[in-house]
Design an enzyme around this catalytic site. Structure first.
Site, PDB file in Angstrom:
ATOM      1  N   ASP A 281     -15.833 -10.178  26.038  1.00  0.00           N
ATOM      2  CA  ASP A 281     -16.035 -10.706  27.402  1.00  0.00           C
ATOM      3  C   ASP A 281     -17.183 -11.726  27.352  1.00  0.00           C
ATOM      4  OD1 ASP A 281     -17.952  -8.724  26.848  1.00  0.00           O
ATOM      5  OD2 ASP A 281     -18.111  -8.074  28.934  1.00  0.00           O
TER       6      ASP A 281
ATOM      7  N   HIS B 158     -26.476  -5.354  21.219  1.00  0.00           N
ATOM      8  CA  HIS B 158     -25.332  -4.441  21.402  1.00  0.00           C
ATOM      9  C   HIS B 158     -24.120  -4.882  20.565  1.00  0.00           C
ATOM     10  CE1 HIS B 158     -27.520  -2.927  24.892  1.00  0.00           C
ATOM     11  NE2 HIS B 158     -27.479  -4.122  25.465  1.00  0.00           N
TER      12      HIS B 158
HETATM   13  C1  BDR Z   1     -22.452  -4.375  26.774  1.00  0.00           C
HETATM   14  O1  BDR Z   1     -22.261  -4.902  28.089  1.00  0.00           O
HETATM   15  C2  BDR Z   1     -22.259  -6.303  28.071  1.00  0.00           C
HETATM   16  O2  BDR Z   1     -23.113  -6.810  29.039  1.00  0.00           O
HETATM   17  C3  BDR Z   1     -22.702  -6.717  26.692  1.00  0.00           C
HETATM   18  O3  BDR Z   1     -22.031  -7.899  26.280  1.00  0.00           O
HETATM   19  C4  BDR Z   1     -22.341  -5.546  25.831  1.00  0.00           C
HETATM   20  O4  BDR Z   1     -21.016  -5.643  25.371  1.00  0.00           O
HETATM   21  C5  BDR Z   1     -23.777  -3.652  26.714  1.00  0.00           C
HETATM   22  O5  BDR Z   1     -23.809  -2.613  27.656  1.00  0.00           O
HETATM   23 CA    CA Z   2     -19.798  -7.767  25.525  1.00  0.00          CA
END
Ligand code: BDR
Ligand code: CA
Length: 325
Positions: free
Chosen positions: A12, A243
């Site tokens: 995303d 992340h």
């Molecule tokens: C996840 O949520 C999104 O905002 C980041 O891209 C990551 O995949 C972290 O909680």
């Molecule tokens: Ca993400």
């Protein structure tokens, strides 16, 4: 050298998705064979635009990008997280517009097609809400038989969530889809906030990316600026959590795991305050990792090394002219 693993990426895009993409393109262990997008940090269509623009800047406009689900299984897309990822999802940075357009096929169709082409070898890496994966499983229940493994960034096992006290963003955006993915009969490596929040990038690391000779690597440094502003409120310094890059590095097998028990994990899909919680059965783990017989879900709680030096080194290596032709 071993053969690179063919990977389908579902994302995303998203600032940390962009960093993960940069890593996947640079890693010799990975052959990125297709990308599907989903609404999360931004809309699925905008995520595809960001991904195509990043790929072209990286000289990898050959990789197919298919738009996936705009809405989630039980509700419509709620508008994303511009306060975290900027209005366009990539920190407000305007990239040169790619000439390539998204595929005519959907992300689900692309994933299923790739699963046949790379049957038994394809790895699925998800770094956004997993709506496309749930839809693919509904369209083709035999899909898991052709997938070598799944790595999913999402959830919070014993630490607080980042959307609600118990829910992490990717899971919270589509808990029903996450429940489907975790219930399917395939090997899943779940990469929750418990471990991703332990890995961060510093201003010095970002500064190093900005000095790269490679315009794509420099762009990664630029789009992190807005993300660092958001994380100032989380860590007290300008930095960011890694992340999605951690999930990419784990998919590449570039870091070892010191605590990653195989345990049952279910997702709370109720309408109450627990909605989106990943409930991992971590009972009995006090005396070291204890795997539950029969569970195919590995919950990553600790790696054997900090990933940041490896990530930065890998991204900077791309700035060497001979590595990008
Ligand atoms: C996840 O949520 C999104 O905002 C980041 O891209 C990551 O995949 C972290 O909680
Ligand atoms: Ca993400």
């Amino acid at each position: 050298m071993t053969t690179p693993t063919p990977v389908y990426l579902d994302c995303d895009t998203g600032v940390d998705d962009a960093v993960a993409l940069a890593y996947l393109l640079a890693s010799p262990a990975i052959d990125l064979v297709g990308i599907g997008t989903v609404s999360g940090n931004t809309s699925a269509a905008q995520a595809a635009r960001n991904t195509l623009d990043l790929l072209q800047l990286a000289g990898r406009g050959d990789i197919p990008v298919a738009i996936g689900a705009h809405d989630h299984l039980s509700h419509g897309f709620s508008g994303g997280a511009p306060h975290v990822h900027g209005d366009n999802g990539i920190g407000g940075v305007i990239l040169p517009r790619a000439t390539r357009e998204p595929e005519a096929s959907t992300a689900v169709e692309l994933l299923i097609e790739l699963s046949h082409r790379f049957s038994g070898r394809l790895h699925v890496l998800t770094i956004g809400p997993v709506t496309n994966i749930a839809l693919a499983l509904a369209a083709d229940p035999a899909l898991p038989e052709r997938i070598a493994g799944v790595t999913t960034m999402g959830g919070a096992a014993v630490v607080p969530g980042n959307i609600t006290p118990v829910a992490e963003a990717n899971i919270f955006n589509d808990p029903e889809a996450a429940a489907v993915l975790l219930a399917a009969d395939w090997d899943v490596t779940l990469v929750p906030l418990d471990v991703t929040m332990d890995h961060t990038l510093s201003e010095a690391d970002r500064g190093a990316l900005l000095t790269s000779a490679d315009p794509f690597t420099r762009a990664i440094g630029e789009l992190l600026d807005h993300y660092f502003d958001f994380y100032l409120g989380e860590y007290g310094i300008r930095t960011c959590a890694l992340h999605d890059p951690l999930a990419a590095i784990l998919a590449a097998g570039a870091v070892g795991l010191t605590r990653a028990p195989r345990v049952p994990v279910v997702v709370d899909t109720s309408a109450g305050p627990g909605r989106g919680q990943t409930i991992a059965d971590l009972r009995g783990q006090r005396m070291g990792v204890r795997d539950h017989a029969g569970s195919r879900i590995r919950v990553v709680l600790e790696t054997d090394a900090a990933i940041t030096p490896h990530l930065v080194e890998t991204l900077l290596a791309v700035g060497t002219p001979s590595l990008r032709s």
